[in-house]
Write an enzyme that holds these catalytic residues in place. Structure first.
Site, short mmCIF file in Angstrom:
data_model
loop_
_atom_site.label_atom_id
_atom_site.label_comp_id
_atom_site.label_asym_id
_atom_site.label_seq_id
_atom_site.Cartn_x
_atom_site.Cartn_y
_atom_site.Cartn_z
N HIS A 155 -28.69 34.83 36.65
CA HIS A 155 -29.57 36.01 36.61
C HIS A 155 -29.56 36.67 35.23
O HIS A 155 -29.78 37.88 35.12
CB HIS A 155 -29.17 37.04 37.68
CG HIS A 155 -28.94 36.45 39.03
ND1 HIS A 155 -29.93 36.29 39.96
CD2 HIS A 155 -27.81 35.93 39.59
CE1 HIS A 155 -29.43 35.72 41.05
NE2 HIS A 155 -28.15 35.48 40.84
N SER A 276 -41.79 38.29 8.76
CA SER A 276 -42.91 39.16 9.10
C SER A 276 -43.69 39.50 7.84
O SER A 276 -43.12 39.60 6.75
CB SER A 276 -42.35 40.43 9.74
OG SER A 276 -43.29 41.47 9.66
N LYS A 282 -37.19 40.63 8.60
CA LYS A 282 -37.26 39.82 9.81
C LYS A 282 -37.05 38.33 9.57
O LYS A 282 -37.56 37.77 8.63
CB LYS A 282 -38.63 39.99 10.47
CG LYS A 282 -38.88 41.39 11.01
CD LYS A 282 -38.34 41.55 12.40
CE LYS A 282 -39.24 40.82 13.37
NZ LYS A 282 -38.83 40.96 14.73
N GLU A 289 -40.53 29.62 19.62
CA GLU A 289 -41.56 30.33 20.40
C GLU A 289 -42.78 29.44 20.62
O GLU A 289 -43.36 29.38 21.71
CB GLU A 289 -41.98 31.62 19.69
CG GLU A 289 -40.89 32.68 19.64
CD GLU A 289 -41.22 33.77 18.63
OE1 GLU A 289 -42.27 34.41 18.76
OE2 GLU A 289 -40.44 33.95 17.68
#
Ligand code: ARG
Length: 489
Positions: A155, A276, A282, A289
């Site tokens: 979980h 970024s 970043k 992704e």
């Protein structure tokens, strides 16, 4: 009309919109090479069966060799597909009397299905090579991290301590099943529809075993109607690809989470990251992704294939043309994804100290403490679960004193009076001793993991041997055919 296909029955050519709508020329680039091999195999067989003369066979084969060298750019792309455009180029090169004989005893229906199987077979072999590579990377990394503690999750909550090796091998075992699935699907791809003609076979005395053998297939498909009608092999492969992509996507999801500062378990190599355009600090795990995103593309191809094939009556229907781009896309994305994941994992920085620190955070050793209470005091597991659960509310590691306080409340006596010692409690709360105790088959204990990884290495070596044999059997057949083509020129 000079169109070699339409000039007989049809008197008008479609306008540009309909031509573009009905053409498969774009997707057919994928089967260009395959179509030449298929044409060669068919032509050799026609000669061997005395359906065409040696002289015409030689002319056709030399024309095909020329087209192979020229590549697709010399083909007339206004034709509706590669098969007819290639035949038309052949006739341009060697004349209609010889070139017009190549299509004897077959149809584009058996031809296209043979080409798709031929091209897909090569994709499956590349995929297998990439999967073996990924397996080797994961196994090598696991071998390095047999002692590296990590919290295991259920979980997405800290659950029990385990090792990074155990976690990595969980992914690797899933990919091992994928390898087996690809090999199994391959056996249903590697069969030959050629010679089924439109669907009812042909009155020419062709030999379908010869063409199947020239092309390196295991043999001809047994029913000519099934051979031209079925695309279940595409559905099956797309399902296999989808499974692989889902495995990759789950891994990608973990890498994305683990790269965040909340976890900070791993860091992707800069070559797999982006930054970024506005936030200069970043480092984003974009490659992972995209892999998660591309799994949707591949699952979408599977849905498209299922829906295209659903409700089609036997035998060939032009709808089937619409299936091909989905297998091209899904095969390409899957192969590239497996390749990229191997690179990500090979270059991954692992923050062992953070993983180890976090391995006991969130009272992950609670199960072992409950088990220890059962073993050392004879209390039933459900009672021990109750006591440790109560202690777990604070989120802190309990002492023997804390345990006694709760047990006095729950049981009416102290567990220390029944044999529970401070030493046993401390050991139960120590993450590495938790892991070492999980020494049963499939568990994370370092010795058990060592055995599991050694066994895995052995299985991978066997799979690699099998894949090599599959490659060789195709390559040898094709080499032999090209030899025969050269002899026949
Ligand atoms: N381009 C077609 C396809 O991909 C080839 C077969 C055409 N057959 C036909 N009867 N029109 O399916």
């Amino acid at each position: 009309m000079s169109d070699i296909l339409r000039r007989g029955r049809l008197s008008k050519t479609p306008g540009e919109a309909v031509r573009a709508y009905t053409s498969s020329m774009d997707a057919d680039q994928w089967i260009f090479e395959a179509d030449i091999y298929v044409d060669m195999a068919h032509t050799l067989m026609l000669k061997e069966q005395n359906i065409i003369s040696e002289e015409n066979c030689a002319k056709i084969l030399s024309g095909l060799m020329t087209i192979r060298e020229e590549g697709m750019q010399m083909l007339d792309v206004s034709y509706e597909d590669i098969h007819i455009s290639l035949e038309s180029r052949l006739i341009d090169l060697i004349g209609a009397d010889a070139g017009g004989r190549m299509h004897s005893g077959r149809s584009r229906n058996d031809e296209v299905s043979t080409c798709i199987r031929f091209a897909l077979r090569a994709e499956l072999l590349s995929l297998l090579e990439e999967l073996i590579l990924l397996e080797n990377v994961l196994t090598a990394l696991a071998e390095k991290h047999i002692q590296t503690l990590i919290p295991g999750f259920t979980h997405l909550q800290h659950a029990q301590p385990t090792t990074f090796a155990h976690h990595l091998t969980a992914h690797a075992d899933a990919f091992e099943r994928d390898i087996e699935r690809v090999i199994s699907a391959y056996s249903r791809v590697n069969i030959c529809p050629l010679g089924s003609a439109a669907f009812a076979s042909t009155g020419f005395p062709i030999d379908r075993h010869i063409t199947a053998q020239h092309l390196g297939f295991a043999g001809p498909m047994t029913n000519s109607m099934d051979a031209v009608s079925s695309r279940d092999f595409l559905i099956e492969c797309a399902a296999v690809f989808s499974n692989i992509m889902i495995h990759l996507s789950r891994m990608a999801e973990e890498l994305i989470l683990w790269s965040g500062s909340e976890f900070n378990f791993v860091e992707l190599d800069d070559t797999y990251a982006s930054t970024s355009s506005i936030m200069p600090q970043k480092k984003n795990p974009d490659t992972a992704e995209l892999m998660r995103g591309k799994s949707g593309t591949v699952a979408g191809s599977l849905m498209a294939l299922l829906t295209i094939c659903k409700g089609l009556p036997l035998s060939y229907n032009r709808d089937l043309q619409e299936a091909t781009p989905h297998i091209i896309k899904s095969a390409g994305v899957t192969i590239a994804s497996v390749h990229v994941m191997a690179g990500i994992m090979e270059t991954l920085t692992v923050h062992e100290d953070v993983m180890a620190r976090q391995s006991s955070a969130g009272f992950t050793t609670a199960t072992e403490l409950a088990d220890t209470i059962v073993r050392d005091t004879g209390a039933p597991f459900r009672t021990a679960h109750h006591i440790v659960g109560t202690l777990g509310r604070s989120g802190d590691m309990p002492s023997l004193k804390d345990i006694d306080t709760v047990s006095a409340d729950v049981l009416g006596y102290k567990l220390s009076e029944k044999g529970l010692t401070e030493k046993a409690v401390l050991e139960a709360l120590e993450p590495m001793s938790n892991v070492k105790r999980r020494a049963g088959f499939g568990g994370p204990a370092p010795d058990q993991m060592k055995n599991a990884l050694a066994a895995k290495r052995k299985r991978l070596a066997l799979l690699q041997k099998e894949i090599l044999a599959m490659n060789l059997s195709v390559q040898n057949a094709l080499d032999a055919m090209i030899e025969e083509v050269k002899k026949s020129l």
